[in-house]
Design a protein around this motif. Structure first.
Motif, mmCIF file in Angstrom:
data_model
loop_
_atom_site.group_PDB
_atom_site.id
_atom_site.type_symbol
_atom_site.label_atom_id
_atom_site.label_comp_id
_atom_site.label_asym_id
_atom_site.label_seq_id
_atom_site.Cartn_x
_atom_site.Cartn_y
_atom_site.Cartn_z
ATOM 1 N N HIS A 119 -1.413 1.599 -21.374
ATOM 2 C CA HIS A 119 -0.828 2.594 -20.475
ATOM 3 C C HIS A 119 0.679 2.780 -20.686
ATOM 4 C CE1 HIS A 119 -4.745 1.985 -18.605
ATOM 5 N NE2 HIS A 119 -4.580 3.208 -18.129
ATOM 6 N N GLY A 120 1.217 2.106 -21.706
ATOM 7 C CA GLY A 120 2.592 2.343 -22.106
ATOM 8 C C GLY A 120 3.661 1.596 -21.333
ATOM 9 N N TYR A 121 3.296 0.570 -20.569
ATOM 10 C CA TYR A 121 4.278 -0.164 -19.766
ATOM 11 C C TYR A 121 4.892 -1.350 -20.494
ATOM 12 C CZ TYR A 121 2.618 2.534 -15.804
ATOM 13 O OH TYR A 121 2.295 3.574 -14.965
ATOM 14 N N VAL A 122 4.152 -1.941 -21.406
ATOM 15 C CA VAL A 122 4.631 -3.108 -22.141
ATOM 16 C C VAL A 122 4.295 -2.948 -23.619
ATOM 17 C CG1 VAL A 122 4.303 -4.629 -20.135
ATOM 18 C CG2 VAL A 122 2.541 -4.531 -21.906
ATOM 19 N N GLY A 137 0.195 6.148 -11.038
ATOM 20 C CA GLY A 137 -1.043 5.796 -10.344
ATOM 21 C C GLY A 137 -1.899 4.773 -11.063
ATOM 22 N N ASP A 138 -1.523 4.430 -12.292
ATOM 23 C CA ASP A 138 -2.315 3.470 -13.056
ATOM 24 C C ASP A 138 -1.816 2.036 -12.927
ATOM 25 O OD1 ASP A 138 -0.001 4.094 -14.429
ATOM 26 O OD2 ASP A 138 -0.984 4.457 -16.351
ATOM 27 N N VAL A 139 -0.767 1.793 -12.138
ATOM 28 C CA VAL A 139 -0.325 0.414 -11.915
ATOM 29 C C VAL A 139 -0.967 -0.125 -10.639
ATOM 30 C CG1 VAL A 139 1.848 0.561 -13.175
ATOM 31 C CG2 VAL A 139 1.814 1.109 -10.757
ATOM 32 N N GLU A 181 3.068 5.907 -3.014
ATOM 33 C CA GLU A 181 4.231 6.664 -3.476
ATOM 34 C C GLU A 181 4.347 6.622 -5.001
ATOM 35 O OE1 GLU A 181 7.365 9.211 -3.313
ATOM 36 O OE2 GLU A 181 6.099 8.641 -1.613
ATOM 37 N N LEU A 182 4.057 5.475 -5.607
ATOM 38 C CA LEU A 182 4.072 5.398 -7.074
ATOM 39 C C LEU A 182 3.069 6.380 -7.677
ATOM 40 C CD1 LEU A 182 4.396 1.561 -7.813
ATOM 41 C CD2 LEU A 182 6.052 3.357 -8.388
ATOM 42 N N ASP A 225 0.831 -1.210 0.000
ATOM 43 C CA ASP A 225 0.000 0.000 0.000
ATOM 44 C C ASP A 225 0.862 1.255 0.000
ATOM 45 O OD1 ASP A 225 -2.270 -1.570 -0.010
ATOM 46 O OD2 ASP A 225 -2.746 -1.241 2.107
ATOM 47 N N GLU A 226 1.929 1.253 0.781
ATOM 48 C CA GLU A 226 2.845 2.397 0.803
ATOM 49 C C GLU A 226 3.525 2.570 -0.556
ATOM 50 O OE1 GLU A 226 6.809 3.976 3.156
ATOM 51 O OE2 GLU A 226 5.521 2.510 4.153
#
Length: 157
Positions: free
Chosen positions: A80-83, A36-38, A29-30, A24-25
């Motif tokens: 979302h551009g991560y992969v 915030g979308d992960v 922080e992310l 959760d922390e």
């Protein structure tokens, strides 16, 4: 007050709560850092992809989910551009899912955040306690009756 015959499983619950507190922390922080979308389950996807990418089937097996659920997860992360999906190097019909620069940036931020969390724990508990806890947790994992104690099904929440 608990009597001597009552089962005591508080430590199991504390393990779970400590893990969830750290996750959760991490995600709070992310979010502050623009990720915030992960979701927590995406971290386990990133772990599997970090080495050399993976096929959808390999990812589904790693996550303990169906191929369809893995495909939906990959679709989300791709949007979302991560992969990204690339042609598989040895299977012309297959696709290899790999991290993008944005995915790698998320991994670096995650490493930074986890390092800060562990540093705070070290300040709270001391170096000796942290190292003992690390060794003891490894022993607990290795004592598992599972065929491969380091292979686990990630929580998907």
């Amino acid at each position: 007050m608990q009597d001597a015959k009552s089962p005591n499983y508080e430590l199991t619950l504390l393990f779970s709560m400590a893990f969830r507190t750290a996750i959760d922390e991490l995600h709070a922080e992310l979010e502050q850092r623009g990720f915030g979308d992960v979701r927590p389950s995406h971290g386990f996807v990133f772990q599997r992809l970090a080495a050399q990418g993976a096929t959808g089937i390999e990812l589904a097996q790693h996550m303990g989910i169906t191929k369809q659920a893995a495909s939906l997860t990959v679709d989300y992360l791709e949007q979302h551009g991560y992969v990204k999906r690339e042609p598989h190097p040895t299977d012309r019909r297959g696709k290899l899912i790999v991290l993008t620069a944005h995915g790698w940036e998320c991994i670096r931020e995650t490493e930074s955040i986890f390092t800060a969390i562990e540093s705070r724990w070290r300040d709270l508990l001391g170096e000796e306690t942290m190292e003992k806890m690390r060794l003891d947790l490894r022993r607990i994992i290795q004592s598992s009756k599972a065929a491969n104690p380091y292979s686990f099904r990630p929580p998907v929440w």
